[in-house]
Each structure stands twice: as structure tokens, then as C-alpha cells.
Design a protein around this motif. Sequence first.
Motif, PDB file in Angstrom:
ATOM      1  N   GLY A  63     -10.761   7.525  -0.340  1.00  0.00           N
ATOM      2  CA  GLY A  63     -11.007   6.559  -1.418  1.00  0.00           C
ATOM      3  C   GLY A  63     -12.467   6.461  -1.822  1.00  0.00           C
ATOM      4  O   GLY A  63     -12.859   5.477  -2.448  1.00  0.00           O
TER       5      GLY A  63
ATOM      6  N   GLN B 246     -13.116  -0.584   2.832  1.00  0.00           N
ATOM      7  CA  GLN B 246     -13.501  -0.206   1.475  1.00  0.00           C
ATOM      8  C   GLN B 246     -14.184  -1.387   0.788  1.00  0.00           C
ATOM      9  O   GLN B 246     -15.187  -1.236   0.093  1.00  0.00           O
ATOM     10  CB  GLN B 246     -12.257   0.211   0.676  1.00  0.00           C
ATOM     11  CG  GLN B 246     -11.575   1.455   1.219  1.00  0.00           C
ATOM     12  CD  GLN B 246     -10.287   1.793   0.464  1.00  0.00           C
ATOM     13  OE1 GLN B 246      -9.587   0.907  -0.004  1.00  0.00           O
ATOM     14  NE2 GLN B 246      -9.976   3.079   0.364  1.00  0.00           N
TER      15      GLN B 246
ATOM     16  N   ILE C 266      -7.124  -2.848  -2.132  1.00  0.00           N
ATOM     17  CA  ILE C 266      -8.404  -2.456  -1.512  1.00  0.00           C
ATOM     18  C   ILE C 266      -8.365  -2.818  -0.026  1.00  0.00           C
ATOM     19  O   ILE C 266      -7.956  -3.930   0.335  1.00  0.00           O
ATOM     20  CB  ILE C 266      -9.572  -3.203  -2.196  1.00  0.00           C
ATOM     21  CG1 ILE C 266      -9.741  -2.727  -3.632  1.00  0.00           C
ATOM     22  CG2 ILE C 266     -10.869  -3.002  -1.425  1.00  0.00           C
ATOM     23  CD1 ILE C 266     -10.704  -3.561  -4.447  1.00  0.00           C
ATOM     24  N   GLN C 267      -8.782  -1.884   0.813  1.00  0.00           N
ATOM     25  CA  GLN C 267      -8.762  -2.135   2.253  1.00  0.00           C
ATOM     26  C   GLN C 267     -10.090  -2.736   2.722  1.00  0.00           C
ATOM     27  O   GLN C 267     -11.114  -2.596   2.040  1.00  0.00           O
ATOM     28  CB  GLN C 267      -8.484  -0.830   2.995  1.00  0.00           C
ATOM     29  CG  GLN C 267      -7.181  -0.190   2.604  1.00  0.00           C
ATOM     30  CD  GLN C 267      -5.980  -1.048   2.995  1.00  0.00           C
ATOM     31  OE1 GLN C 267      -5.675  -1.225   4.159  1.00  0.00           O
ATOM     32  NE2 GLN C 267      -5.301  -1.601   2.000  1.00  0.00           N
TER      33      GLN C 267
ATOM     34  N   LEU D  50       0.939   4.206  -2.794  1.00  0.00           N
ATOM     35  CA  LEU D  50       0.596   5.594  -2.477  1.00  0.00           C
ATOM     36  C   LEU D  50       1.754   6.552  -2.731  1.00  0.00           C
ATOM     37  O   LEU D  50       1.535   7.735  -2.973  1.00  0.00           O
ATOM     38  CB  LEU D  50       0.137   5.712  -1.020  1.00  0.00           C
ATOM     39  CG  LEU D  50      -1.141   4.948  -0.676  1.00  0.00           C
ATOM     40  CD1 LEU D  50      -1.418   5.015   0.810  1.00  0.00           C
ATOM     41  CD2 LEU D  50      -2.329   5.502  -1.445  1.00  0.00           C
TER      42      LEU D  50
ATOM     43  N   GLU E 248      -6.554  15.219  -7.733  1.00  0.00           N
ATOM     44  CA  GLU E 248      -5.364  15.228  -6.885  1.00  0.00           C
ATOM     45  C   GLU E 248      -4.131  15.551  -7.721  1.00  0.00           C
ATOM     46  O   GLU E 248      -4.126  15.373  -8.934  1.00  0.00           O
ATOM     47  CB  GLU E 248      -5.202  13.900  -6.146  1.00  0.00           C
ATOM     48  CG  GLU E 248      -4.998  12.707  -7.053  1.00  0.00           C
ATOM     49  CD  GLU E 248      -5.060  11.383  -6.299  1.00  0.00           C
ATOM     50  OE1 GLU E 248      -5.659  11.302  -5.221  1.00  0.00           O
ATOM     51  OE2 GLU E 248      -4.484  10.414  -6.824  1.00  0.00           O
TER      52      GLU E 248
ATOM     53  N   SER F  55     -12.878   6.235  -5.628  1.00  0.00           N
ATOM     54  CA  SER F  55     -12.328   4.947  -6.075  1.00  0.00           C
ATOM     55  C   SER F  55     -13.278   3.818  -5.686  1.00  0.00           C
ATOM     56  O   SER F  55     -13.594   2.950  -6.507  1.00  0.00           O
ATOM     57  CB  SER F  55     -10.968   4.683  -5.423  1.00  0.00           C
ATOM     58  OG  SER F  55     -10.138   5.802  -5.545  1.00  0.00           O
TER      59      SER F  55
ATOM     60  N   GLY G 172     -12.262  16.653  -5.879  1.00  0.00           N
ATOM     61  CA  GLY G 172     -12.197  15.265  -6.345  1.00  0.00           C
ATOM     62  C   GLY G 172     -10.890  14.919  -7.044  1.00  0.00           C
ATOM     63  O   GLY G 172     -10.543  13.762  -7.179  1.00  0.00           O
TER      64      GLY G 172
ATOM     65  N   CYS H  72     -13.510  11.038   4.964  1.00  0.00           N
ATOM     66  CA  CYS H  72     -12.618  12.199   4.985  1.00  0.00           C
ATOM     67  C   CYS H  72     -11.924  12.346   3.627  1.00  0.00           C
ATOM     68  O   CYS H  72     -11.982  11.434   2.788  1.00  0.00           O
ATOM     69  CB  CYS H  72     -11.587  12.022   6.093  1.00  0.00           C
ATOM     70  SG  CYS H  72     -10.600  10.554   5.876  1.00  0.00           S
TER      71      CYS H  72
ATOM     72  N   ARG I 140      -5.709  18.218  -1.776  1.00  0.00           N
ATOM     73  CA  ARG I 140      -5.519  17.693  -3.142  1.00  0.00           C
ATOM     74  C   ARG I 140      -4.094  17.185  -3.317  1.00  0.00           C
ATOM     75  O   ARG I 140      -3.774  16.545  -4.309  1.00  0.00           O
ATOM     76  CB  ARG I 140      -5.755  18.784  -4.213  1.00  0.00           C
ATOM     77  CG  ARG I 140      -7.131  19.433  -4.276  1.00  0.00           C
ATOM     78  CD  ARG I 140      -8.242  18.468  -4.383  1.00  0.00           C
ATOM     79  NE  ARG I 140      -8.791  18.149  -3.059  1.00  0.00           N
ATOM     80  CZ  ARG I 140      -9.475  17.040  -2.784  1.00  0.00           C
ATOM     81  NH1 ARG I 140      -9.671  16.142  -3.704  1.00  0.00           N
ATOM     82  NH2 ARG I 140      -9.948  16.823  -1.574  1.00  0.00           N
TER      83      ARG I 140
ATOM     84  N   ILE J 127      -7.548   0.442  -7.794  1.00  0.00           N
ATOM     85  CA  ILE J 127      -6.857   0.102  -6.545  1.00  0.00           C
ATOM     86  C   ILE J 127      -7.058  -1.375  -6.191  1.00  0.00           C
ATOM     87  O   ILE J 127      -6.911  -1.753  -5.030  1.00  0.00           O
ATOM     88  CB  ILE J 127      -7.329   0.998  -5.367  1.00  0.00           C
ATOM     89  CG1 ILE J 127      -8.853   0.918  -5.181  1.00  0.00           C
ATOM     90  CG2 ILE J 127      -6.901   2.423  -5.556  1.00  0.00           C
ATOM     91  CD1 ILE J 127      -9.342   1.487  -3.863  1.00  0.00           C
TER      92      ILE J 127
ATOM     93  N   GLU K 118     -19.590  13.784  -4.103  1.00  0.00           N
ATOM     94  CA  GLU K 118     -19.639  15.114  -3.489  1.00  0.00           C
ATOM     95  C   GLU K 118     -21.052  15.393  -2.977  1.00  0.00           C
ATOM     96  O   GLU K 118     -21.640  16.446  -3.266  1.00  0.00           O
ATOM     97  CB  GLU K 118     -19.197  16.198  -4.491  1.00  0.00           C
ATOM     98  CG  GLU K 118     -17.837  15.965  -5.143  1.00  0.00           C
ATOM     99  CD  GLU K 118     -16.644  16.173  -4.207  1.00  0.00           C
ATOM    100  OE1 GLU K 118     -16.819  16.767  -3.137  1.00  0.00           O
ATOM    101  OE2 GLU K 118     -15.547  15.689  -4.543  1.00  0.00           O
TER     102      GLU K 118
ATOM    103  N   LEU L 182       0.842  -1.197   0.000  1.00  0.00           N
ATOM    104  CA  LEU L 182       0.000   0.000   0.000  1.00  0.00           C
ATOM    105  C   LEU L 182       0.881   1.253   0.000  1.00  0.00           C
ATOM    106  O   LEU L 182       0.678   2.173  -0.791  1.00  0.00           O
ATOM    107  CB  LEU L 182      -0.920  -0.006   1.226  1.00  0.00           C
ATOM    108  CG  LEU L 182      -1.808   1.226   1.372  1.00  0.00           C
ATOM    109  CD1 LEU L 182      -2.800   1.325   0.224  1.00  0.00           C
ATOM    110  CD2 LEU L 182      -2.566   1.204   2.691  1.00  0.00           C
TER     111      LEU L 182
END
Length: 668
Positions: free
Chosen positions: A225, A204, A200-201, A185, A631, A228, A629, A221, A658, A196, A465, A181
Amino acid sequence: MRIEEENYLKLVLKKAAKKYAETVQKLGDNAKDMESMNDYFWENYTEFDEFGYEMFDNKMALKTRLTQQEEYQRDRKRYEKMMDSPYFGRVDFCYEGEEEPEVYYVGAGNLTDDHGQRAYVYDWRAPVSGLFYDYDKGQAQFTAPMGIMHGEITRKRQYKIQEGKLMFALETEMNIDDEILQQALSENGDNRLKSIVTTIQKEQNSIIRDLKHRILVVQGCAGSGKTSVALHRIAYLLYHNRESLNAAQVLVLSPNSIFGDYISRILPELGEENICEMTLDDYAYRELSCYGEALDKYDELEAVLHGKRPEEADYKQSREFVQELDLFLMQQEWENVDIQDFQYKKIVCPEEKISKFFYETCCDVPMLARMEKIAEYLIDEQETLQNRDMEDEEKDKLLEKMNRMYVTRDPLELYNRFLVESGREEQLIHGQEIPYEDVYPLLYLKYTMDELPKRRRVKHVVIDEMQDYSYIQYRILQKMFDCPMTILGDCKQTMGEKQTNVMKFLPEIYGKEMFYIDMKKSYRSTCEIMEFAEQILNKDSDTEYVDRHCERPHIAQVKSEEQMAECMTEDLRAGKVYRTQGVLCLTQEEADRFYRMLEKSGIEADLLTKDSMKFHTGISVMPFYLAKGLEFDAVYVPNVQQYQSPLEKQALYINATRALHQLKLYEI
Ligand SMILES: Nc1ncnc2c1ncn2[C@@H]1O[C@H](COP(=O)(O)OP(=O)(O)OP(=O)(O)O)[C@@H](O)[C@H]1O
């Protein structure tokens, strides 16, 4: 372990290459068949039967071949990718009561032998692959078509395979966190969000695989993700509901076209077709285009940022305002109709009977659709009496006469009447720009008064959003779509004076069908960037970060904007190693200014406006609301001193979050 793994990889690559070659062959054969079918058609169509049966059969056969061709093309792409990197994980699972574990390799797609008897690789969305994401070594279970399978994971491995070579194989005790991971990242970002699947966690994964809840609401937050996860969820749903769901039936409501472009890679990367994507504003303008142009949310936001806030802008999107409108619409059931005795040729209906229909029998039908229902009844009665169908032209005339009992059928006229009766002075005028604050009230009124065909073609809606949609917009969405939804967002990133907590009104709208999940771990930015961002909002935060570090965000003190641009030029030049760099401003005006200054000092950049459609690699300059949205490897924020009001602080929070690896700010 290495030799064992190398051997398995060799076997799988051989199988993938064989499948690839077979698929290429099938593609060619099918293309040839289609060509001869086409030739046959042109040579013989003049002799086809007069009823069109042969023509129809021919067309259907060709259509089937075309669908097959598309399928082969997808398969070819899949096998091609598999020849590069066929899998990324492995779980050894010992079923309860068995002695030897079964070995499952997990990859981006399935790879089986010709008869489907043996699977060399399982698609990441297959039921058994859930084990890889959800469990460490030890007791585990997964839901197979025949029920829940219990057992024990005896081994878990992760791999990195590139160009058919095993770069590394890692024995893992723990969940997919740590090294792989971290590595994913720390890579530079791109101008498109990427898949991803390899990392994937667990939390998620539970959202991606949720099939229980019709309306899934995810608060997460910044960088947790959400986008994603939403797109991987769609890929999962498409995989598991092939018969009943296809990509064209999924709609993503996105904040703007740039974002649409930004997310356009994931689904094709996962072997699925791309889905429909649009903004709710675009939809609303299309619906109201007969009245003229309308302002959009960015126009309103710019006005707010320049201190010109429309007085009732927020109120007109609220629950209280909707209640005012509902009350007005109820009164219109009496005030907007003038029911009289009705006669059209031999068809007569007395006033009392129409009233009874209007206020009792059809009371559930929207007001402007009721006369049509009554007309249908009268036509039906007449046709039975005369034992023959009425001409369409006659039916239309009857309906037209019936509709004359309404004072008006024009939503704009009714909305204006509402504005006057509720003591508001302004009026909307046909052909003139509709202020943004009136766009959704007018649409709400239109959809409440008249029957709205449900968009049955749309079978799943994703709202990203979510915090930027108002109460009235959710009420409109509820009227428009009667299908499962995935709604995601972050209240801290609201583009308004106050943070919007949609949980204050979504339960009222969707009731028990709704399920809420909070994602607290952030993946995008380093700890230093996230800590800095959280301080901007001065709120207690329970956000967790991945243990990844960079230099502390630095605020450079300068004497003027010119000096700021000079500093930024140097920083952008030093940031050449990055694939994406963002100069994120407060307003469009500021973005224009900085773009010009940077251009003068020889920096090549893209200036993005609300009408932009694409997001490129390199340097981009834009206001904060267009960066939502997205980055960037590095983010530069000029004039930090101007971010003072709650809205401006949220804007700075959006800008800061971002950044993946570097954040730099400038202050006069
Ligand atoms: N499990 C994961 N493995 C690898 N990368 C991940 C994972 N989850 C998220 N990411 C990465 O974190 C970044 C943020 O993801 P995404 O844009 O989906 O988050 P978000 O919650 O929608 O963000 P925001 O609300 O701030 O726009 C992306 O680069 C994404 O690839």
C-alpha cells in the motif's frame, strides 16, 4: 441497531441533499454575478481611470468569484458523493471524566449544519477520525487542536452504504481488518488505483498522519500500500495545511507516464485537486536539452537485458564516482579560472582583490556564480561613488568581461575534461545522444558548479519506487528541493543486478531529518501468489499476508512459443470475468512478439511501450519495467525459463506481484 442506523442515515442524507441544493443555487448565483461583472467591464472599461486602479479592482473581484466558483464546484461534488455514501465508520468516544460517549461518524468529507455547530459526519482526515483507524474498543486518545484527548472507545461500527441504502452495519471489536478489508481486496481491480479510506490500516494511518518528520522513508513489500498511503498522505497534508499548501505545490516523481495515469484518480476521489507528476528523467532531459537528446533508463535496461551492459554504468551513479567528480571540481577552482587585473571603463580592481573575493569572501558560492557576485560588488561600489544607478546594458557588459576570466562556463566541456583527466577515453559531443550513464553525472556537475534556484514552488515531494534512484540522483534531488519529502519503495523490486538499499546512503544525505518505516504486510495478492513470488528470490521473508486465497500459480509446460501463445489465448479468454489482465514480459521485444501472436489469434489487447501515456482496462501486454506499481486481476508470464540472473529474478518477482487474484506462467 438497524433501525437506529437507518434513521441516522435518513437524517444525514436529508442534510446532504439540502447542502447539495444550496450549493447548486450558490453556483448559479455566482455565475450570474460573474456574468454581470463581465458585462459591466466591457461596457465601461474605456472610462476606467488612467492609472488602472479600477481595472485592477475589477480583475481582482472577478478572480475572487472564480476561486469561489471552484470551491462551490468541489462542494457540489462532495455532497453528491455524500448522497450516495455519506460515511463508512462510527466511533463512540467517552472523554475522560464524562459519563456519556460522543458519537462520531467518519466519512470521505465533512457534513455540518449551517452554522458549523453540529457535525453529522467527520472527514476521515479530521483529528477525531484517527480513533477509527488506530484503536479497537477500549482506552484511546487523539490529538485535537487543544491538546491530547484521553478517553475510551465504547463502540465501533463499520458500514457499507450504496446509493443511499444501508447495505450492512457491522459492530466491530477489532481493528479494520477482517471482513470489510477482505471484501475490498477480493474485488476486481481497475485501470486506476482507488481510494482506501474505508479500510486504512493502523500502520498505514501512522504514515499518512505523520507530521513530525521532514523526510519520511518507507520500505514496504510488494502490495503493502505504499503508493496508496503516499497519496492519502498528500490528501491529509492538503487538508491540514490548506493555508500553506495546495495541490499544485506537491510533486510526485513517478517511474513513467503510465504510472502517472494509474494514480490520477485517488486525489480527485478524495475531493482534492490532482498534483503535478513527472519522471526525474524527463526533468533531466529538459535541463540538458541544449546538448541534444539523451538515452533513458529503459534504453539502458534493455541493453543490459540483451547482454550489452555499459561497463561503468553502475559506477558512474555511485558515491565513489561523485567523490571523483567533487575532487575534480575542487581543482577547477584554480584550473578553470585565469584571474587578472580587471578594468571596465572607470572601474578597476586588481588581481589580488579579485582573488581574495574569489577564494575567501565568496568561497561558499558555487564556482561559476562567483564572478557574478564580484561584479555585483563592483557595480554597487560604483553606484555609491557616482550616486546614480548604472544602466542594465553596462552591467551586462561588465559581467560579461568578468566572466571571461573563466576558461569555460560550459558544463559539457568541463565534464569532458573530467573524463580525459580521469583516464576515460569516451567524450560527449554537442548534438549527439548522451548515454544514460552520463546524464546524471553531467547534471550533477552542472548543479554543483553553478547556483541552482531552489524549487520553492514545490513544497512536498513524493518519490515512488525509491530503490530505482541512484546515489547521484539523490544528491541532485537534495540540491533541487529544500522541502519535506515522502520517499517510498521496495528493495526487492530494484531494476538492477543488485538490490538497492537506499538506507545505505540516505542517512548520509538527509541526516537526522530522516525517519525510516518498514511495512511488512502485503494487501494486493493472495497468499498463494505472494508465497510463490517470495520463493523466486530465495530469501528469508518476513512478509505477512492478508488471509485471502486463490488457486496456486501454475507453470504450464509447452513445446514452443506458438503453443505458449495458444495456451495463453485460451487463458485470456477464460479470464474475461476480470477487468484487467496483464501479459507481462521480460523485454519490449518479447512483449511485441506476444502482442502480435495474440492479435493473430483474435485477442484484442493494448501494447504498452515506454512512450505510452495511458493504462486501460482489458488486456495489456508490456515489459516488466512498465508494469511497476500497477496491478492486474490476472497476470500471465511467458518464457519463465529465461528469468535466471539476479536482475531477471527481480523482474519475475515484479511480474508475479502485480497479480491480484490469478497468476499463470508458461515454460518451454
Ligand atoms: N488498507 C487497505 N485497504 C484496502 N486495500 C488496500 C489497503 N492497502 C493497500 N490496499 C490495496 O493493495 C493494493 C496495493 O497497493 P499499492 O499499489 O498502494 O501498494 P504498493 O506497496 O505501492 O505496491 P508495489 O510496490 O507492489 O507496487 C492496491 O489494490 C490497494 O488498493
